[in-house]
Design a protein around this motif. Structure first.
Motif, PDB file in Angstrom:
ATOM      1  N   VAL A 173       0.851  -1.188   0.000  1.00 10.54           N
ATOM      2  CA  VAL A 173       0.000   0.000   0.000  1.00 10.54           C
ATOM      3  C   VAL A 173       0.892   1.244   0.000  1.00 10.54           C
ATOM      4  O   VAL A 173       1.699   1.442   0.924  1.00 10.54           O
ATOM      5  CB  VAL A 173      -0.940   0.011   1.211  1.00 10.54           C
ATOM      6  N   PHE A 174       0.735   2.057  -1.054  1.00  5.82           N
ATOM      7  CA  PHE A 174       1.467   3.322  -1.194  1.00  5.82           C
ATOM      8  C   PHE A 174       0.443   4.432  -1.418  1.00  5.82           C
ATOM      9  O   PHE A 174       0.162   4.819  -2.562  1.00  5.82           O
ATOM     10  CB  PHE A 174       2.442   3.258  -2.376  1.00  5.82           C
ATOM     11  N   PRO A 175      -0.170   4.945  -0.353  1.00  6.13           N
ATOM     12  CA  PRO A 175      -1.190   5.989  -0.538  1.00  6.13           C
ATOM     13  C   PRO A 175      -0.551   7.297  -1.047  1.00  6.13           C
ATOM     14  O   PRO A 175       0.599   7.610  -0.727  1.00  6.13           O
ATOM     15  CB  PRO A 175      -1.776   6.161   0.863  1.00  6.13           C
ATOM     16  N   SER A 176      -1.313   8.052  -1.825  1.00  2.47           N
ATOM     17  CA  SER A 176      -0.800   9.311  -2.378  1.00  2.47           C
ATOM     18  C   SER A 176      -1.039  10.450  -1.387  1.00  2.47           C
ATOM     19  O   SER A 176      -2.054  10.480  -0.686  1.00  2.47           O
ATOM     20  CB  SER A 176      -1.480   9.608  -3.712  1.00  2.47           C
ATOM     21  N   SER A 177      -0.123  11.386  -1.327  1.00  3.38           N
ATOM     22  CA  SER A 177      -0.265  12.566  -0.458  1.00  3.38           C
ATOM     23  C   SER A 177      -1.112  13.634  -1.121  1.00  3.38           C
ATOM     24  O   SER A 177      -1.692  14.493  -0.453  1.00  3.38           O
ATOM     25  CB  SER A 177       1.120  13.134  -0.120  1.00  3.38           C
ATOM     26  N   TYR A 178      -1.205  13.573  -2.431  1.00  2.00           N
ATOM     27  CA  TYR A 178      -2.008  14.534  -3.174  1.00  2.00           C
ATOM     28  C   TYR A 178      -2.421  13.880  -4.491  1.00  2.00           C
ATOM     29  O   TYR A 178      -1.779  12.933  -4.942  1.00  2.00           O
ATOM     30  CB  TYR A 178      -1.227  15.835  -3.417  1.00  2.00           C
ATOM     31  N   PRO A 179      -3.458  14.327  -5.095  1.00  2.00           N
ATOM     32  CA  PRO A 179      -3.926  13.714  -6.337  1.00  2.00           C
ATOM     33  C   PRO A 179      -2.870  13.768  -7.437  1.00  2.00           C
ATOM     34  O   PRO A 179      -2.191  14.781  -7.612  1.00  2.00           O
ATOM     35  CB  PRO A 179      -5.157  14.555  -6.716  1.00  2.00           C
ATOM     36  N   GLY A 180      -2.712  12.636  -8.114  1.00  3.18           N
ATOM     37  CA  GLY A 180      -1.773  12.568  -9.228  1.00  3.18           C
ATOM     38  C   GLY A 180      -0.337  12.336  -8.827  1.00  3.18           C
ATOM     39  O   GLY A 180       0.549  12.401  -9.687  1.00  3.18           O
ATOM     40  N   GLN A 181      -0.100  12.072  -7.532  1.00  2.00           N
ATOM     41  CA  GLN A 181       1.293  11.848  -7.096  1.00  2.00           C
ATOM     42  C   GLN A 181       1.833  10.568  -7.733  1.00  2.00           C
ATOM     43  O   GLN A 181       1.175   9.536  -7.769  1.00  2.00           O
ATOM     44  CB  GLN A 181       1.359  11.733  -5.567  1.00  2.00           C
ATOM     45  N   ALA A 182       3.047  10.644  -8.253  1.00  2.00           N
ATOM     46  CA  ALA A 182       3.671   9.486  -8.914  1.00  2.00           C
ATOM     47  C   ALA A 182       3.915   8.383  -7.905  1.00  2.00           C
ATOM     48  O   ALA A 182       4.228   8.642  -6.731  1.00  2.00           O
ATOM     49  CB  ALA A 182       4.976   9.896  -9.588  1.00  2.00           C
ATOM     50  N   MET A 183       3.798   7.122  -8.352  1.00  2.00           N
ATOM     51  CA  MET A 183       3.978   5.981  -7.468  1.00  2.00           C
ATOM     52  C   MET A 183       5.373   5.964  -6.851  1.00  2.00           C
ATOM     53  O   MET A 183       5.545   5.638  -5.672  1.00  2.00           O
ATOM     54  CB  MET A 183       3.725   4.671  -8.237  1.00  2.00           C
ATOM     55  N   GLY A 184       6.357   6.340  -7.609  1.00  2.00           N
ATOM     56  CA  GLY A 184       7.719   6.331  -7.084  1.00  2.00           C
ATOM     57  C   GLY A 184       7.961   7.339  -5.987  1.00  2.00           C
ATOM     58  O   GLY A 184       8.961   7.235  -5.262  1.00  2.00           O
ATOM     59  N   GLU A 185       7.083   8.337  -5.847  1.00  2.00           N
ATOM     60  CA  GLU A 185       7.252   9.372  -4.820  1.00  2.00           C
ATOM     61  C   GLU A 185       6.427   9.094  -3.574  1.00  2.00           C
ATOM     62  O   GLU A 185       6.546   9.806  -2.577  1.00  2.00           O
ATOM     63  CB  GLU A 185       6.847  10.732  -5.408  1.00  2.00           C
ATOM     64  N   ARG A 186       5.593   8.099  -3.587  1.00  2.00           N
ATOM     65  CA  ARG A 186       4.708   7.833  -2.457  1.00  2.00           C
ATOM     66  C   ARG A 186       5.438   7.085  -1.344  1.00  2.00           C
ATOM     67  O   ARG A 186       6.368   6.333  -1.597  1.00  2.00           O
ATOM     68  CB  ARG A 186       3.502   7.016  -2.918  1.00  2.00           C
ATOM     69  N   SER A 187       4.944   7.244  -0.137  1.00  2.71           N
ATOM     70  CA  SER A 187       5.535   6.564   1.033  1.00  2.71           C
ATOM     71  C   SER A 187       4.825   5.248   1.271  1.00  2.71           C
ATOM     72  O   SER A 187       3.629   5.089   0.987  1.00  2.71           O
ATOM     73  CB  SER A 187       5.407   7.462   2.274  1.00  2.71           C
ATOM     74  N   TYR A 188       5.575   4.311   1.807  1.00  6.61           N
ATOM     75  CA  TYR A 188       5.042   2.967   2.077  1.00  6.61           C
ATOM     76  C   TYR A 188       4.239   2.981   3.362  1.00  6.61           C
ATOM     77  O   TYR A 188       4.718   3.419   4.422  1.00  6.61           O
ATOM     78  CB  TYR A 188       6.207   1.985   2.182  1.00  6.61           C
TER      79      TYR A 188
END
Length: 473
Positions: A173-188
Motif C-alpha cells: 500500500v502506497f497511498p498518495s499525499s495529493y492527487p496525481g502523485q507518482a507511485m515512485g514518490e509515495r511513502s510505504y
C-alpha cells in the motif's frame, strides 16, 4: 545321387533362410510402422489433453486475476484512512464483504509498517495478530519484494502462524499525499494480505483432481521437486505428463500439468490393422522369396543333373574335369575317370518295360555312388553309360582294387517287381594327365578302353560252351 539330394537340401535351406530374412525384415518394418502409429496416436491424445488443460488454464488465470483485483480494491480503500490512527473497525465491513463475495479468500490481513494489526475474520486467526513480518524468515522475502517492486506478489503455499498453509497475495500500500502523485514518490504504508485456500481456488475455477479424464496438477515452474506441488498428486511428476505455463500476476511461475487416468492411448483399429496387413505382406514376400529361390535352385539342378537318376550330367562332369585339369597345371595332381557301360541293357527294356529299365539305371547310380568318396563325382552321360570321376591319381594297385570294386558292385543281381536280372557292365579307365593332355582326349581314351573290354567280354562268352549273351529272368 547323394550329391544331388545334398544340393537340393542346400538350396532349400538357402531359400528358407532368405525367406526368413524377408519375413523378419517385413515384421521389423511393420513393428516400426506400428510404433510410428502408436506415437502418432499418443501425440494426438496429448494434443487433446493440452486442449483440456488450456480450458482449465483459462479458468484458473481468470479466477486468480479476479482475486487480485479484489485485493487492489482493498488497497484503494485503505488509502481513505491513512491520515488517522489504525482501527480494525474501519476495515471490517469491506473485509467481510470481500470474503463473502470470493469464497477462495480465507482471510484478509492488514499490516501497517509490516506488523500484522488486523485479521478478518478474527477467529481462528487471532494468534497471528502482532506478527512482525521482518522477523519471519518464511514470509518476509515476498513482502520485501512487494515493497521494492511496488507490485502485487503472490507466494506460497506457505505455512501460517495460526496453522495450516495457504497462498498469500501480498498487496503493498502506497497511498498518495495529493492527487496525481507518482507511485515512485509515495511513502510505504504497509501491506494488505489475502489468504487463499488453494483447493477452493481450484474449485472456483472448475478444476478438480480429474478434468475430462485428465488428472490435473499445478506445480511451481521454478522447481522440479514434487514436494512443491501447489495442487494435485506428486505422482504426476513420475508420468509422461503434458504441461502448460500459467500466465499469472504477482510473479507466480506455475505450470499446469496433466496425465490421463488410464494412460496415453496407443491402441485402436489403426494399430492392429497395420500389424495384420504388415504381417500378411511379410508372409507373402517371404513365401515368394522361398518359392523363387527354390525354383532357381531347381532349374539350376535340372541343368546340371540327370533328371532320372539325379546324378551329375555330362555338362557338370566336364565342368568339374576342366576345373581339375586347370588345378593340375598348378599343383601337378591329376585325376582318374572310369567309364561304365551296361551290357545287354536293351533286352531289359524290351522284356520288362521301360519302367523296370529306369529303376535299373537308378539302382546302378546308387551302386556306383556307394563306392566313391564325397569328393568324387558319379555322372550319367548316356542312356546306360556312367562315368566315375575321382580327383587325384591312383597307384596301379589302388586303381585295380577300385576297378574291381566297381565291377563287382555293379554286377550284383537286380530284383524289382518280381523280376530278377543279371547285370553286367564294361568299364574303361583313363588317367589325367598320364593318358591324355585334354579332357576330350581323356574321355575318348576311357571310352575306347571300355569298348575294348566289352568286345573282349563278348569273345569270352562265345568261347565258353553253353554261354551266350547275359540272361534275364
Amino acid at each position: 545321387m547323394t550329391r544331388n539330394i545334398f544340393s537340393g537340401s542346400n538350396g532349400t535351406w538357402i531359400a528358407a533362410a532368405v525367406a526368413a530374412v524377408c519375413f523378419l525384415a517385413g515384421i521389423t518394418v511393420t513393428a516400426h510402422v506400428g510404433q510410428l502409429v502408436r506415437s502418432e496416436m499418443v501425440s494426438l491424445h496429448k494434443q487433446q489433453a493440452v486442449a483440456s488443460l488450456s480450458e482449465a488454464r483459462a479458468r484458473l488465470e481468470g479466477e486468480i486475476n479476479r482475486t487480485v483485483a479484489h485485493g487492489l480494491g482493498i488497497r484503494a480503500y485503505v488509502a481513505q484512512f491513512v491520515d488517522k490512527s489504525f482501527d480494525m473497525d474501519d476495515y471490517s465491513q469491506i473485509a467481510v464483504d470481500l470474503i463473502e463475495e470470493n469464497p477462495s479468500i480465507r482471510s484478509v490481513g492488514l499490516a501497517p509498517n509490516n506488523i500484522l494489526r488486523a485479521v478478518f475474520p478474527l477467529e481462528p486467526n487471532q494468534s497471528a495478530i502482532g506478527l512482525n513480518y521482518r522477523l519471519n524468515t518464511a514470509q518476509w522475502p515476498a513482502i520485501r519484494e512487494a515493497m521494492m517492486s511496488r507490485k502485487v506478489v503472490i507466494a506460497g503455499p506457505l505455512e501460517l502462524v495460526q496453522g495450516g498453509s495457504a497462498l498469500l497475495i501480498r498487496i503493498p500500500v502506497f497511498p498518495s499525499s495529493y492527487p496525481g502523485q507518482a507511485m515512485g514518490e509515495r511513502s510505504y504504508w504497509g501491506v494488505a494480505t489475502l489468504v487463499l485456500d488453494q483447493a477452493e481456488l481450484m474449485a472456483q475455477s472448475g478444476i478438480g483432481d480429474v478434468v475430462s479424464g485428465i488428472r490435473i496438477g499445478v506445480v511451481n515452474k521454478a522447481t522440479v521437486d514434487s514436494s512443491k506441488m501447489v495442487f494435485g498428486s506428486p505422482s504426476l511428476f513420475e508420468k509422461d505428463h503434458v504441461s502448460l505455463p500459467l500466465h499469472l500476476p504477482g510473479g507466480l511461475e506455475w505450470n499446469l500439468i496433466g496425465y490421463p487416468e488410464t494412460g496415453w492411448s496407443s491402441a485402436g483399429n489403426k494399430i492392429w490393422i497395420t500389424q495384420l496387413v504388415g504381417s500378411l505382406i511379410s508372409l507373402v514376400f517371404g513365401s515368394m522369396a522361398f518359392l523363387l529361390i527354390s525354383e532357381v535352385y531347381k532349374v539350376r539342378s535340372m541343368a546340371l543333373h540327370d533328371p532320372l537318376t539325379g546324378l551329375a550330367n555330362r555338362r557338370l562332369l566336364e565342368d568339374r574335369m576342366h576345373q581339375l585339369a586347370a588345378m593340375c597345371e598348378r599343383t601337378g595332381a591329376g585325376f582318374e575317370i572310369f567309364y561304365v557301360d551296361l551290357d545287354a541293357f536293351k533286352p531289359v527294356n524290351d522284356n520288362y518295360g521301360h519302367a523296370v529299365g529306369d529303376q535299373l539305371l537308378i539302382e546302378i547310380g546308387h551302386r556306383l555312388h556307394s563306392q566313391v568318396r564325397q569328393t568324387d563325382t558319379v555322372a550319367r552321360v548316356g542312356g546306360d553309360e556312367f562315368i566315375v570321376l575321382t580327383p587325384g591319381n591312383m597307384r596301379r594297385q589302388e586303381k585295380d582294387a577300385f576297378f574291381s570294386r566297381l565291377e563287382e558292385r555293379v554286377a550284383q543281381v537286380f530284383e524289382y517287381s518280381g523280376a530278377r536280372i543279371d547285370v553286367m557292365a564294361s568299364i574303361g579307365s583313363a588317367s589325367y594327365p598320364g593318358d591324355a593332355a585334354t579332357v576330350d582326349d581323356l574321355l575318348r581314351v576311357a571310352d575306347g578302353r571300355m569298348y575294348a573290354q566289352k568286345a573282349k567280354s563278348k569273345r569270352d562268352l562265345r568261347e565258353l560252351p553253353g554261354k551266350g549273351l547275359p540272361q534275364t529272368g
